[in-house]
Design an enzyme around this catalytic site. Sequence first.
Site, PDB file in Angstrom:
ATOM      1  N   HIS A 336      52.678 -33.248  18.370  1.00 55.33           N
ATOM      2  CA  HIS A 336      51.709 -33.065  17.281  1.00 55.33           C
ATOM      3  C   HIS A 336      51.582 -31.598  16.876  1.00 55.33           C
ATOM      4  O   HIS A 336      50.822 -31.293  15.959  1.00 55.33           O
ATOM      5  CB  HIS A 336      50.354 -33.609  17.727  1.00 55.33           C
ATOM      6  CG  HIS A 336      49.842 -32.866  18.923  1.00 55.33           C
ATOM      7  ND1 HIS A 336      50.386 -33.013  20.179  1.00 55.33           N
ATOM      8  CD2 HIS A 336      48.879 -31.928  19.039  1.00 55.33           C
ATOM      9  CE1 HIS A 336      49.757 -32.209  21.016  1.00 55.33           C
ATOM     10  NE2 HIS A 336      48.840 -31.534  20.349  1.00 55.33           N
ATOM     11  N   ASP A 337      52.278 -30.697  17.556  1.00 57.51           N
ATOM     12  CA  ASP A 337      52.232 -29.274  17.199  1.00 57.51           C
ATOM     13  C   ASP A 337      53.515 -28.810  16.509  1.00 57.51           C
ATOM     14  O   ASP A 337      53.654 -27.624  16.195  1.00 57.51           O
ATOM     15  CB  ASP A 337      52.045 -28.409  18.458  1.00 57.51           C
ATOM     16  CG  ASP A 337      50.700 -28.636  19.120  1.00 57.51           C
ATOM     17  OD1 ASP A 337      49.739 -28.990  18.416  1.00 57.51           O
ATOM     18  OD2 ASP A 337      50.624 -28.462  20.347  1.00 57.51           O
TER      19      ASP A 337
END
Length: 555
Positions: A336-337
């Site tokens: 998710h980064d």
Amino acid sequence: MTSIPTAPARRTGPGWWRSAVVYQVYPRSFADGNGDGIGDLRGIRDRLDHLQWLGVDVLWISPVYPSPMADNGYDVSDYHDVDPTYGTLEELDGLIADLHERGMKLVMDLVANHTSDEHPWFIDSSSSPESEKRDWYWWRDEPNNWGSFFSGPAWTYCEGRAAYYMHLFAKKQPDLNWENPEVRHAVYDILRWWLDRGVDGFRMDVINLISKDPELPEAPVMPGQKYGNMRQSVIDGPRVHEYLAEMHREVFDKYDRDLLLVGETGETTVEEGRKYTDPDRRELDMVLHYEHVEIDHGAFKWDVRPFDLGRLRERLAAWQTGLADAGWNSLYWDNHDQPRIVSRYGDDGRWRTESAKLLATVLHLQRGTPFVYQGDEIGMTNYPFVSIDEVDDVEGVNYYHEAVAAGEDPEDVMRSLRAMCRDNGRTPMQWDDGPGAGFTTGDPWLAINPNHTEINVAAQKDDPDSVLSHYRRLIRLRHEDPVVVDGDFTLLDDVHPQLFAFRRRHESGELVVLANFSSEEAELGDLAQECRGEVALGAEGGPVLAPWEARVYRR
Ligand code: NOJ
């Protein structure tokens, strides 16, 4: 092609995770069970058939704890509950039970470098210099010059204490002071509470930042930067290994079960990674390092550079060899980064399917435990962000405003965000070609990629040549073939401009992976002699690889 049996052979006991595959869910964006536009636990439970069909062994969910959502849950205000956005504690218990019934495990995210500023610990600590929790966070009368990872200073003034507190991330994420044994034991209590509830391990957020140089020295200021670069004083700090060993002794050693302990360790080195994961040191099982996902960064992440295959090959091989006889690697491209890997290191246009499969092949066939991030398995791509109004992520938004205020052209800043912004990895999961992509019946919290009409689970599920079928094959191969799990790793070429080629060797045989990281044909040259044995993945062929072709031989 070798036929791959369907029943996964899972191991138990020490090192059980060597043959396992982890699937990461970002709950906000995976599946919305109640139609409010935000993913939730009910949505995850409804989609477990997908994970089981894919064959993964472990589900890791990003934080679902109560949170003001300044950083979408990485700012926790209560470690013992579930945020109503995601459901209830009972639903989480239900998820644990559902997974265990299916023979899968659940790994929770532990965010313990910092809390939310709305956590009762911080409210107490910030209320007065006499508070019992006054030393639970880092307080100073005068700040040092450190900048935060999310732009701006790493210190914010608090009226209640008439002092500054440290936050390496957003100002709503104050850093806990791990020097204080009360803090460490409070964190260990949280871990025990969740283990007693049935979870099977933790992915520990930025765990290599928990020990700071207690002197908090001024940091060097890089050209063009306003604040000091604090990395030297906070990454893999002086007591981090001591703390992790203590945590292991105090908590994990007391549980006689197959657990998985994964540390997120941004900007760590191979040497430190080996220390974190050497089983004799009893710290962690594996770490998520960043070196291979920073190949296209310049001096900092928004300084976007072209992909460099030589550098990728060299860093991946360094981790493979550095952790060959002690320690263990995790293998991941996305989370998710990160922006989507097909858009970064592959070709998200004409060769999207081929390059997504190639990226999966070279990752899953290394030595280590692979992590599949939601959407990887269908080759999801970056989102075509045009305006800052479309961006939700605190890191991206802060950077945009700081850069524009410093005089940068907003168009240039948007170009960097389009390539690097974390929201590229957070757009909703693409389940089908319907208006809500099968993610929601409501209004999605973040825009759905318009390409969901083509790229989605439903379209790929019954297609044996799809990216999705390819992931399933790779996961089965790990479950079935001891070479994939235990074979050693040798890089076969370190100069070819297009090829990433390596061999895995084990007493039961060997695998050779030949991958063409380019949109042109690649001559194998001397490597053509490796084209022997059965083709385990990919198509039969001669001494030339087609664009983005990956071929795997088993002998
Ligand atoms: C790493 C997490 O993966 C990221 O999403 C978060 O913003 C930072 N740690 C701070 O918790």
